[in-house]
Structures are given as structure tokens and as C-alpha cells.
Design a protein around this motif. Structure first.
Motif, short mmCIF file in Angstrom:
data_model
loop_
_atom_site.label_atom_id
_atom_site.label_comp_id
_atom_site.label_asym_id
_atom_site.label_seq_id
_atom_site.Cartn_x
_atom_site.Cartn_y
_atom_site.Cartn_z
N LEU A 237 0.84 -1.20 0.00
CA LEU A 237 0.00 0.00 0.00
C LEU A 237 0.87 1.26 0.00
N LEU A 238 1.89 1.22 0.83
CA LEU A 238 2.77 2.39 0.94
C LEU A 238 3.45 2.69 -0.38
N GLN A 239 3.81 1.62 -1.08
CA GLN A 239 4.48 1.83 -2.38
C GLN A 239 3.55 2.53 -3.38
N ILE A 240 2.30 2.11 -3.37
CA ILE A 240 1.37 2.75 -4.30
C ILE A 240 1.15 4.21 -3.91
N LEU A 241 0.94 4.43 -2.60
CA LEU A 241 0.62 5.79 -2.14
C LEU A 241 1.79 6.75 -2.33
N THR A 242 3.01 6.24 -2.16
CA THR A 242 4.15 7.15 -2.28
C THR A 242 4.50 7.48 -3.72
N THR A 243 3.73 6.97 -4.68
CA THR A 243 3.92 7.47 -6.04
C THR A 243 3.39 8.90 -6.15
N VAL A 244 2.56 9.28 -5.19
CA VAL A 244 2.11 10.68 -5.14
C VAL A 244 3.18 11.48 -4.40
N LEU B 68 2.58 12.71 -0.90
CA LEU B 68 2.46 11.63 0.08
C LEU B 68 3.82 10.99 0.35
N SER B 69 4.66 10.99 -0.68
CA SER B 69 6.00 10.43 -0.51
C SER B 69 6.77 11.24 0.54
N LYS B 70 6.59 12.58 0.49
CA LYS B 70 7.26 13.43 1.48
C LYS B 70 6.76 13.12 2.89
N ARG B 71 5.51 12.66 2.96
CA ARG B 71 4.92 12.42 4.28
C ARG B 71 4.83 10.91 4.57
N SER B 72 5.73 10.14 3.98
CA SER B 72 5.56 8.69 4.06
C SER B 72 5.55 8.17 5.49
N GLY B 73 6.27 8.86 6.40
CA GLY B 73 6.30 8.41 7.79
C GLY B 73 4.91 8.45 8.41
N GLU B 74 4.25 9.59 8.23
CA GLU B 74 2.91 9.73 8.80
C GLU B 74 1.93 8.76 8.14
N ILE B 75 2.03 8.66 6.81
CA ILE B 75 1.11 7.78 6.09
C ILE B 75 1.27 6.34 6.56
N PHE B 76 2.54 5.95 6.72
CA PHE B 76 2.77 4.57 7.14
C PHE B 76 2.20 4.33 8.53
N MET B 77 2.36 5.34 9.39
CA MET B 77 1.88 5.19 10.75
C MET B 77 0.35 5.06 10.77
N ILE B 78 -0.32 5.90 9.98
CA ILE B 78 -1.78 5.83 9.93
C ILE B 78 -2.22 4.46 9.43
N LEU B 79 -1.60 4.02 8.34
CA LEU B 79 -1.96 2.72 7.77
C LEU B 79 -1.72 1.60 8.78
N SER B 80 -0.55 1.65 9.44
CA SER B 80 -0.23 0.51 10.29
C SER B 80 -1.11 0.51 11.54
N ALA C 135 -6.17 14.88 -5.75
CA ALA C 135 -5.23 15.99 -5.56
C ALA C 135 -5.22 16.89 -6.77
N ASP C 136 -5.06 18.18 -6.53
CA ASP C 136 -4.70 19.07 -7.64
C ASP C 136 -3.35 19.69 -7.27
N SER C 137 -2.93 20.73 -7.98
CA SER C 137 -1.57 21.19 -7.75
C SER C 137 -1.40 21.89 -6.40
N HIS C 138 -2.48 22.29 -5.75
CA HIS C 138 -2.34 22.99 -4.47
C HIS C 138 -2.56 22.10 -3.26
N GLU C 139 -3.56 21.27 -3.35
CA GLU C 139 -3.91 20.51 -2.15
C GLU C 139 -4.39 19.13 -2.54
N GLY C 140 -4.56 18.31 -1.54
CA GLY C 140 -5.01 16.96 -1.83
C GLY C 140 -5.62 16.32 -0.61
N CYS C 141 -6.24 15.18 -0.85
CA CYS C 141 -6.86 14.47 0.26
C CYS C 141 -6.69 12.97 0.06
N LEU C 142 -6.27 12.31 1.12
CA LEU C 142 -6.20 10.85 1.11
C LEU C 142 -7.29 10.34 2.04
N ALA C 143 -8.18 9.53 1.51
CA ALA C 143 -9.23 8.97 2.35
C ALA C 143 -9.03 7.47 2.42
#
Lengths: 99, 564
Positions: free
Chosen positions: B427-434, B437-449, B501-509
Motif C-alpha cells: 500500500l505504501l508503495q502505491i501511495l508514495t507514487t504521489v 504523500l511520498s514526502k509524508r511517508s512516515g505519517e502515512i505509514f503510521m496511519i496505515l499501520s 489531488a490538484d496542484s495545491h492541495e489533496g486528500c487521502l481517504a
């Protein structure tokens, strides 16, 4: 130094090691156990061994392979407390019979 | 042996003796240069052309003994045999000749047979010496080349095995090899969700052959840690790789430590190293974590199992691990035995940092100066680890294109998949293609786990997190997690992900739902996060990191929104 004998009846080779069992025995040890056919049972007598290092543990693994790997029957006997602790640290009691 | 023609310097103040010897030597095929006295001999001596010097003992201006000393000095390390010529046979005089460095005497009057035999003997000596010095030069050249090759290889090796976070203030390390290459290895890497993986390994033997196995080890360790794999997934992979590539007599005794910051636990696995010592602030004696498995690389992938100890740590706790180079000592009679200088450490009589104490002990016992084996010590100051905020290294930002991305997918895991796979790295690999989200991979991984372990542990496996209140219960919790997961026959976790996501903001649900019965959610209070409680922290963390958290269906369905 290694002294060996082969008991035809039980097809068991006994190897008695003396002094330090470490890298310096590598050649001699490998030549020694390879004299006996694959699948031979071995008794390794360590009662006169004062020290064992990790390459000796590696040599025992080679011997175990030669003796048939998972179906091998290798008994290690007479090991001193220090040698036993080294063998146990590596959990070799799962691979060899320690007596 | 082939006849050798030598260039010989003959010094004699008696012209007839000198000419006689000169003609004898010339007849034997040698080239002769003559000198009329000792001083003349010293001046005519050229160490690059003259191979043998014959000196009369008694000569004007400089006698043979003085000349011999000076000639030997000019010759330096080059072997120039000196033969004294003498009409006397006084033992004291002959002894003095030998004392100043002569090879032999030839007594007067000259006997042609004896002169020829002696010269042949000397010629043989010279041939031998030349061969030896050629071999010595060749050896020292080869040795230089090998040392150079090893230095280069060592640099590459160190870059691979040290590109890690060993400089973290929570870690103390001591790493000393008995050869250029060290068969011990210490690796440390931050996990994407904070916390750290640390590995201390000791390969069979010393030197290059021992160090070579560290390359694949480090490769898997860093790569898999960065991708978010867990200790129990990394260990079998390392074991498998080492088992496949190392010769059967090589293996790696190792300790693997996984530090989790947010629930303050350390998972520890010891395979073949001396006991790890865990100093707990409240306990007088350290707890010993004994080797519990065969070293890495011995068993095949089907036989290998990792029995992992779980520890819940507190402020002031300290963990120390070392290789057997520390554990063993060499006594004066050259026997190796357990190093009894370690006793105070085991008895809990050491005040202050156990690492500093151990380092001083090794220094005082002279073990560091003259190690018989590679020596490595790893100390982990869990107080420091507590203070460190989870550091998530921004993952490789350049790998994605910086285009806004919008996509959605659903990932469903049935019982078999839950038993055998960990979906998080994928999951992390797919999400960090954004890129964002790649910059925030630590937080994303923590939420997922946290979401995933909530669904798996409470929803599917129905584990009671209040167990984790005590240290014993804590271990029990993770032990029963293992057993229950192995026996899992039914159940399903579904993970729905939507990124817009657009160029300014985005949302991961993310919506994670499980087939379990849920749990009592009435007492949950996320805003009052109690840091002293080792459990129920997961949901609070998610709440802090996300912009929206919804728990429905009795806790069996959790939805979050993460915005940037």
C-alpha cells in the motif's frame, strides 16, 4: 591435532580433537571427515578441546552436511563447560546430539 | 648449479700476492678490480657493481678490518660477502675477521683448488640471496597491492554497511576489527513510521571472507526497512538469502532489535550472540535475553523461525549487546575462556552507563589493543529513544513525477492473506507514487499501520489491549497474536483508498473495515492522550495525524481523511 578411528560394525567414525579447535584445524578437519563415505555416523570427542571458535562451528556444519544433513547422526561428546556454552549459544543442540 | 661470473674487488698491498690472486680469479672466469690498500678499496667499492670483496688483513693507510666495516656500511642492506686474505693462522685474528662481518678466509700461500671451491660456495650464496630478495620484493609488492585492493573494497563496504543512522544519540557503538575487514556488522535504520531497526551481526571467521556476507545482509536490511517491512518479515528474508549464497560453514550470529516509539516497545531477537543485557531502571539486575535460535544462514527457509521477545520499555532503560570477542578473553597461557571481568555487569553492580563501563573495561584489560577476534558493542539508550520524535526521512522524492494524482482502489484480504502477507509495504508503495504523500511517508505509514493493526488485532483476532498494561501481559499479548494469526481460518479486512489531488492541495481517504464484531467504543477519548499508557494509543495517534476520524459499526469500520 585430530586422531580418528572407524568402527566397521557400526559404521561410525570417531574423531578425537585436541587443543584449540579453530581456523587452524580447517584443512586437517575437512580432510579427516571426508575420508569416510557420505552418510557415515560420527562421534566427535571434544574432551581435550580447550577452545572453540565460530569457524569450528562452521566446520561442524560441513561435517553434518557430509554425514547426511538433516538425516545425519553426529554426536558431540565430552565438551567442556566453555565449549558447551559456545555450542548452545548457537543452538547447535538442534543439529547435533550433545552428550 | 651454473657457474657464476662475479665482479670481485681484491685489495692487497703486496703486489705479487695481488697479481697472483687476480690471475687465479680471472682464469676462473671472474672480473677483477684491484686496490693497493684498505683506503683504495673503500674508494673503489661500488655496491652496484662489486659482488665480492677480498681484503688482506694488514695493509697501510687502512687495514682490512676497518675497510670491511666501511664497505659494509656503504653496501647497506645489500649482501656483499667479504673474504679475508691472510698469511697468519692466529685464531684471535681470524675471529676478529669473522666479528667484523667476514664470510670466509683464504689463507696464503694460495691453493688454486681451495680458492676455486670457496668462490663457488660464495657464488651459490649470492644466487640464493638474489632469489630471496627478488621473492621478497615480489611478495611485498603483492602484499602492497592486496592491501590497496582491500582498502578500496573496504571503503565500498563501509559505505554500504554504514549508510545508516548509527549516529543517532540513542545509539552507542564500538566496532573494532582484528583485520582490515571486520566480520562484525552493526546496522541501524529509521523505519518509515518512526522508530528504528538495529542489527548486530557476527559472521564466521575474520577478515574479508567474513565481511563479504555483510553486503547482502545490509542490502536487505536497509531496503526492506525503508519499504516498511517488519522485523519478522526481514529476518526470514535475510536468512534465506544468506543460506543460499554462503558456503555451508559460514553463518551469521545476530541480534535484531526493533524499537517502536509510539507504544514504547522493543522487539528483540537473539540468534547465536552472547546474552543481551536489558537494564531496567527499577530492577537491580539486568534481564538476560539469551540466544533463542540458530544463527542466520544455517536453516533453509522452511525450517527457519524467528522467536521474538517483546519488551515494554520505560524511561531510563538501557539495552546492550555484544559479539563474542567481548565475551571471551585470552589468558596469559593463551587459553580462551569466559571473560570474568564482565561479572560486575551481569551482577548489576555497574553504576552509570553500562556501555561506558564496558568500553573502559575493554580498554583497561587491553582487549581493544590486541583483539583476538572482531569486537563490537552496541548500546541502546532507551531514554534517548523516548525523547526522539519519530523521524521520518523524506523518501526518495525525485522518483515520482510532480503531477497531481487522483485514483482509488480497494484491497481485500481474506483469512489466508491475513495469515501470510503484510499489505502495508505494498500500500505504501502505491501511495508514495504521489509526491506529496511520498514526502509524508512516515505519517502515512503510521496511519496505515495503526488502522491495520486495529482491524487485525482487535477486530479479527479479538485481542484485549488491556493485557498490555503489565509487562507479562504485554509479552502474552504478542505471543497470542502470533498463535491466533497462525490458526486464523475466517475473517476479512477491506481497505478502500481514495486519493484526490490538484496542484495545491489533496486528500487521502482510507476506509478500513473488518469482519469482526467490533468493540466498546463509548469510553474512547482521543483528545486526552495518556503517554503513560502503553495501550490504546493507536487510535489517538491516528486522530492527531488526520483531519477527520470516524469510527462506526462498533469500531469495525474506521474512516480517515488526511489532507495536505
Amino acid at each position: 591435532m585430530i586422531i580418528g578411528q572407524f568402527d566397521e560394525k557400526s559404521a561410525t567414525a570417531t574423531m578425537v580433537l585436541k587443543g584449540r579447535f579453530d581456523y587452524s584445524c580447517q584443512q586437517e578437519f575437512r580432510e579427516f571427515f571426508a575420508r569416510y563415505p557420505k552418510g557415515t555416523d560420527y562421534i566427535i570427542d571434544l574432551s581435550s578441546v580447550s577452545y572453540i571458535d565460530s569457524s569450528a562451528l562452521g566446520m561442524l556444519l560441513l561435517l553434518r552436511d557430509h554425514a547426511g544433513g538433516d538425516t545425519s547422526n553426529v554426536v558431540i561428546k565430552g565438551a567442556s563447560e566453555f565449549v558447551i556454552s559456545a555450542l548452545k549459544m548457537a543452538h547447535f543442540e538442534r543439529l547435533f546430539v550433545l552428550s | 648449479m651454473k657457474e657464476q661470473n662475479l665482479k670481485i674487488l681484491v685489495a692487497d698491498d703486496n703486489p705479487s700476492d695481488r697479481m697472483l690472486l687476480e690471475s687465479m680469479l680471472t682464469q676462473l672466469g671472474h672480473v677483477v678490480e684491484t686496490a693497493v690498500d684498505g683506503q683504495d678499496a673503500v674508494e673503489k667499492f661500488d655496491p652496484n657493481s662489486i659482488q665480492l670483496v677480498c681484503l688482506d688483513v694488514k695493509m697501510p693507510r687502512k687495514d682490512g678490518w676497518e675497510a670491511a666495516l666501511e664497505i659494509l656500511q656503504i653496501a647497506k642492506e645489500k649482501l656483499i660477502p667479504i673474504v679475508f686474505l691472510s698469511g697468519v693462522s692466529d685464531p684471535d685474528i681470524l675471529k676478529k675477521c669473522l666479528d667484523v662481518g667476514a664470510t670466509d678466509f683464504i689463507s696464503k700461500p694460495y691453493n688454486p683448488t681451495l680458492v676455486s671451491a670457496k668462490l663457488n660456495a660464495i657464488a651459490r650464496l649470492l644466487v640464493l640471496q638474489n632469489t630471496l630478495s627478488e621473492q621478497r620484493d615480489e611478495l611485498s609488492f603483492l602484499n602492497q597491492q592486496m592491501v590497496h585492493d582491500q582498502e578500496v573494497a573496504k571503503m565500498v563496504y563501509e559505505r554500504i554497511t554504514h549508510s545508516n543512522c548509527l549516529s543517532d544519540p540513542a545509539l552507542n557503538t564500538l566496532h573494532q576489527g582484528s583485520h582490515i575487514f571486520n566480520g562484525d556488522v552493526i546496522l541501524a535504520a529509521y523505519k518509515p513510521n518512526g522508530g528504528m531497526h538495529i542489527l548486530l551481526g557476527d559472521f564466521t571467521g575474520h577478515g574479508l571472507s567474513a565481511a563479504i556476507g555483510a553486503l547482502p545482509l545490509a542490502d536487505i536490511f536497509f531496503d526492506w526497512t525503508e519499504k516498511g517491512f517488519l522485523m519478522r518479515q526481514i529476518l526470514p528474508e535475510i536468512n534465506k538469502r544468506l543460506h543460499n549464497i554462503l558456503p555451508p560453514n559460514m553463518f551469521c550470529a545476530a541480534a535484531f532489535i526493533d524499537i517502536n516509539l509510539h507504544n514504547r516497545t522493543a522487539s528483540v531477537w537473539n540468534a547465536g550472540l552472547p546474552d543481551l543485557l536489558y537494564f531496567s531502571a527499577g530492577e537491580p539486575q539486568p534481564r538476560l535475553i539469551a540466544s533463542d535460535s540458530l544463527p542466520l544462514g544455517i536453516l533453509n527457509e522452511y525450517e527457519f523461525e524467528a522467536n521474538i521477545d517483546m519488551l515494554s520499555y520505560e524511561f531510563g532503560d538501557y539495552l546492550i549487546a555484544f559479539t563474542d570477542g567481548v565475551y571471551e578473553a585470552r589468558s596469559e597461557d593463551n587459553k580462551i575462556h569466559y571473560n570474568s571481568a564482565l561479572n560486575p555487569l551481569y551482577a548489576g553492580e555497574v553504576s552509570g552507563s553500562p556501555f561506558v563501563w564496558l568500553e573502559n573495561m575493554l580498554q583497561e584489560e587491553g582487549i581493544l589493543e590486541n583483539p583476538h577476534d572482531d569486537i563490537s558493542v552496541l548500546g541502546i539508550d532507551l531514554t534517548q529513544a523516548l525523547n526522539n520524535a519519530p523521524q521520518s526521512k523524506p523518501a526518495d522524492v525525485t522518483r515520482g513525477v510532480s503531477e497531481p494524482a487522483s485514483f482509488a482502489f480497494c484491497y481485500e484480504l481474506n483469512a489466508k492473506s491475513l495469515r501470510n502477507t503484510d499489505p502495508l509495504p505494498y500500500l505504501l508503495q502505491i501511495l508514495t507514487t504521489v509526491p506529496e504523500l511520498s514526502k509524508r511517508s512516515g505519517e502515512i505509514f503510521m496511519i496505515l499501520s495503526e488502522m491495520y493493526s486495529n482491524a487485525l488485532e482487535h477486530g479479527i483476532l479479538k485481542l484485549d489491549s488491556s493485557l498490555k498494561e503489565t509487562a507479562e501481559g504485554f509479552a502474552e499479548y504478542y505471543a497470542s497474536r502470533e498463535t491466533k494469526l497462525k490458526q486464523l481460518n475466517e475473517g476479512c479486512v477491506s481497505i478502500e483508498v481514495k486519493v484526490s489531488a490538484d496542484s495545491h492541495e489533496g486528500c487521502l481517504a482510507i476506509v478500513m473495515s473488518d469482519s469482526g464484531d467490533g468493540f466498546d467504543i463509548s469510553h474512547l477519548n482521543f483528545d486526552n492522550l495518556d503517554h503513560e499508557m502503553p495501550f490504546n494509543r493507536g487510535l489517538s495517534l491516528i486522530n492527531q495525524l488526520c483531519h477527520k476520524l470516524e469510527i462506526t459499526d462498533n469500531g469495525s469500520r474506521i474512516s480517515i481523511e488526511y489532507r495536505w
